[in-house]
Design an enzyme around this catalytic site. Structure first.
Site, PDB file in Angstrom:
ATOM      1  N   ASP A 427       0.815  -1.214   0.000  1.00 28.32           N
ATOM      2  CA  ASP A 427       0.000   0.000   0.000  1.00 28.32           C
ATOM      3  C   ASP A 427       0.848   1.264   0.000  1.00 28.32           C
ATOM      4  O   ASP A 427       0.724   2.135  -0.876  1.00 28.32           O
ATOM      5  CB  ASP A 427      -0.932  -0.019   1.214  1.00 28.32           C
ATOM      6  N   LEU A 455      -5.115   2.259  -0.297  1.00 26.92           N
ATOM      7  CA  LEU A 455      -5.099   1.478  -1.530  1.00 26.92           C
ATOM      8  C   LEU A 455      -5.365   0.001  -1.283  1.00 26.92           C
ATOM      9  O   LEU A 455      -5.928  -0.671  -2.153  1.00 26.92           O
ATOM     10  CB  LEU A 455      -3.768   1.678  -2.255  1.00 26.92           C
ATOM     11  N   ASP A 456      -4.964  -0.534  -0.138  1.00 31.11           N
ATOM     12  CA  ASP A 456      -5.325  -1.918   0.162  1.00 31.11           C
ATOM     13  C   ASP A 456      -6.839  -2.076   0.165  1.00 31.11           C
ATOM     14  O   ASP A 456      -7.379  -3.054  -0.369  1.00 31.11           O
ATOM     15  CB  ASP A 456      -4.768  -2.327   1.526  1.00 31.11           C
ATOM     16  N   VAL A 457      -7.546  -1.136   0.784  1.00 33.52           N
ATOM     17  CA  VAL A 457      -9.011  -1.225   0.837  1.00 33.52           C
ATOM     18  C   VAL A 457      -9.613  -0.989  -0.548  1.00 33.52           C
ATOM     19  O   VAL A 457     -10.435  -1.783  -1.032  1.00 33.52           O
ATOM     20  CB  VAL A 457      -9.581  -0.238   1.866  1.00 33.52           C
ATOM     21  N   GLY A 460      -8.957  -3.878  -2.707  1.00 34.70           N
ATOM     22  CA  GLY A 460      -9.858  -4.987  -2.418  1.00 34.70           C
ATOM     23  C   GLY A 460     -11.211  -4.800  -3.073  1.00 34.70           C
ATOM     24  O   GLY A 460     -11.806  -5.748  -3.600  1.00 34.70           O
TER      25      GLY A 460
END
Length: 596
Positions: A427, A455-457, A460
């Site tokens: 991220d 960005l991870d969220v 996803g």
């Protein structure tokens, strides 16, 4: 039902690749910050806009019944009326501001962007149910405030745990600064590598020791209060010397890129890719009669760690799929990550509750055969292993398609092979490399990637969107499908308006003080973006929050209280969905869509 046509869009995707929404048309209406994402993604998936006014989003044609979507900032009368007030009410400002020691708004329209992706998910899920022969939902509702709760769900879970955080929530964190003044991010997941990097730069042993734990937990806590001595160490060395230390130790560094630099290299690629695999797929079983959830009867096999892939699978589970996690022998070590609820990591539960689990050692040939047997009975295989690992193990898309031609094979990665010499695809490194660190802070502030896992969220969410698109394409073409999504694609979606301003010659950063809440005697308030300039003329520091809001509203200004204690969200009357508790006692945020 008409099959999709083929796409001919040079520069965006390979020629003659069918798209899930070919022959479908859509109308767009709703908050522009949300609908710009919806319209862009529906177009990229093959849909065509219809020329008529609308106050909601309608997708249909090509043999499908219309699916309607309505999106809003929040409940009527809640005071959540734009990005700023949504970030304030849902705890996003509190989490993003932890590194600074006070609430701060994210300088881009993060929640509106995520809501746009969730809206597309709802529309696609309705079409997937129809394509499988079911009734499916005809109406999808999304609100930005529920999106906000989803994005802070891990932090909320930790606030409601039985024990304290593993590290103290105090200000601090990267980026670091070199002797020349270059800002850079550092990444490693290994404490030995961490220590070797700092020893190469002559850091004191005690500072190295004290720094590892907050650095390690920064993904979970959104702050990293490690010793200031480490910042002083990097200021004594050139960026070239720092890079040498990284190469020698196995760590990675990434100098922060500017938005201007990123704008020059943007290639216009889609945020995900879809590739047809083997033909001859039999029709999947229809879902149970509505009102069952649209993915009822489908099985998702997930081999994911941390956030991106587990969140993608979690959302597929909320849409009705059975999710089976592939975990290493002994189980996912992140189950024990503090703080815990009834002995299970609260953060882990936020993304993995309700999933089944099977332990498989992917280094074992016998266990890899077991995995292939499981994939042969699944509808989706989803993973976020390191680049090249699946092929090395004989578990790439073509290998699994041989075992199950009907499979949707999904990979959620970092860079999608689009950036030469890219650093580790995590991220904060992607934020640094793509200019997000500059975009999320206004003019006059030092660029810094948000320590909230933006960005991870969002990556996803893109992963779920890609899987749904793959399922729809599979039903329409009779081919298995490989879908790829990435943190880079999430960054492109988030920064699209910002980079467009760069290309037009405008300053991409918001003005100084943008989305900085105002202090009251007992808390903070956040004005809406449109009212921020007028609100700045008021001195509210001696007033309680309730009185300050009353004064501003009596003058026609929009503002709302900033949530600083995430545990208070469970009782916040502003929110359009209620927070419950799971069997472990961990907080559970409401589903991001309402389907009917």
């Amino acid at each position: 039902m008409a099959p999709p046509a083929t796409a001919h869009t040079p520069g965006h995707r390979p020629l003659d690749v069918p798209l899930p929404l070919d022959a479908l048309r859509y109308d767009i209406g709703g908050p522009p910050a949300v609908t710009r994402v919806v319209a862009d993604h529906l177009r990229r998936l093959g849909g065509r806009v219809r020329d008529r006014d609308a106050d909601e989003i309608t997708l249909g044609g090509g043999g499908f019944e219309d699916v309607d979507a309505r999106t809003a900032w929040g409940a009527h009368g809640s005071g959540i009326e734009d990005e700023a007030t949504a970030q304030a009410a849902t705890g996003v400002m509190a989490v993003h501001g932890r590194r600074h020691g006070s609430p701060r708004g994210i300088g881009v329209d993060y929640l509106a962007t995520a809501t746009g992706v969730l809206t597309v998910q709802g529309l696609l899920a309705g079409l997937v149910a129809q394509a499988r022969g079911g009734d499916g939902p005809r109406r999808v509702a999304t609100t930005v405030d529920r999106t906000g709760l989803l994005t802070v769900s891990q932090y909320l879970a930790a606030s409601g745990a039985d024990e304290a955080e593993a590290v103290e929530l105090r200000p601090g964190g990267p980026p670091f600064t070199s002797a020349e003044g270059h800002l850079f991010e550092l990444e490693t997941l290994d404490p030995g590598v961490w220590a070797a990097f700092w020893r190469a730069l002559d850091a004191e042993a005690e500072a190295i020791r004290q720094g590892w734990r907050p650095f390690q937990f920064r993904y979970a806590t959104a702050c990293a209060p490690f010793p200031q001595d480490l910042h002083q160490v990097t200021r004594r060395h050139t960026v070239e010397r720092i890079r040498q230390a990284a190469v020698g130790s196995g760590a990675e560094v990434c100098v922060l890129r500017t938005l201007a630099e990123r704008a020059k290299e943007v290639d216009g690629a889609d945020p995900w890719s879809l590739r047809a695999l083997l033909p001859g797929v039999p029709p999947s079983a229809p879902p149970p009669a509505w009102p069952a959830r649209p993915l009822e009867g489908l099985t998702v096999l997930e081999a994911g760690r941390r956030i991106q892939a587990p969140l993608a699978a979690h959302l597929l589970g909320l849409l009705g799929a059975r999710v089976v996690r592939i975990e290493p022998p002994g189980g996912d070590p992140l189950r024990g990550m503090p703080p815990a609820c009834s002995g299970v990591s609260a953060r882990w539960l936020a993304l993995n509750r309700g999933k089944e689990a099977v332990e498989i050692d992917i280094k074992s040939s016998a266990d890899r055969r077991r995995l292939l047997e499981l994939a042969a009975e699944a509808n989706v295989f989803l993973h976020n292993w390191a680049p090249g690992k699946a092929a090395e193990l004989g578990l790439d898309a073509d290998h699994l398609a041989a075992a199950n031609p009907a499979l949707v094979y999904a990979y959620t990665g970092g860079w999608a092979d689009r950036i030469a010499d890219a650093p580790m695809g995590t991220d904060f490194m992607v934020q640094a490399r793509t200019g997000v660190g500059e975009a999320v802070h206004p003019e006059g502030e030092v660029p810094a990637p948000s320590l909230m896992t933006l960005l991870d969220v969002l990556g996803g969410l893109h992963g779920t969107e890609a899987v749904l698109a793959g399922l729809l394409l599979r039903e329409r073409t009779g081919h298995g499908v490989r879908v790829d999504s990435s943190l880079l694609g999430a960054s492109d979606t988030l920064l699209a308006p910002t980079l467009a301003r760069v290309r037009r010659g405008f300053d991409p950063r918001a003005t100084a003080g943008f989305r900085h809440p105002m202090r009251t005697s007992d808390g903070w308030i956040a004005p809406s973006d449109d009212c921020a300039a007028a609100t700045a003329a008021y001195d509210l520091s001696g007033m309680c929050t309730e009185d300050a809001l009353h004064q501003l509203r009596s003058h026609g200004l929009t503002a709302t209280a900033v949530t600083t204690d995430l545990s208070a969200l469970a009782h916040d009357p502003r929110l359009s969905g209620s927070i419950s508790r799971d069997a472990h006692g961990a907080p559970v945020v409401p589903d991001p869509w309402s389907l009917a």
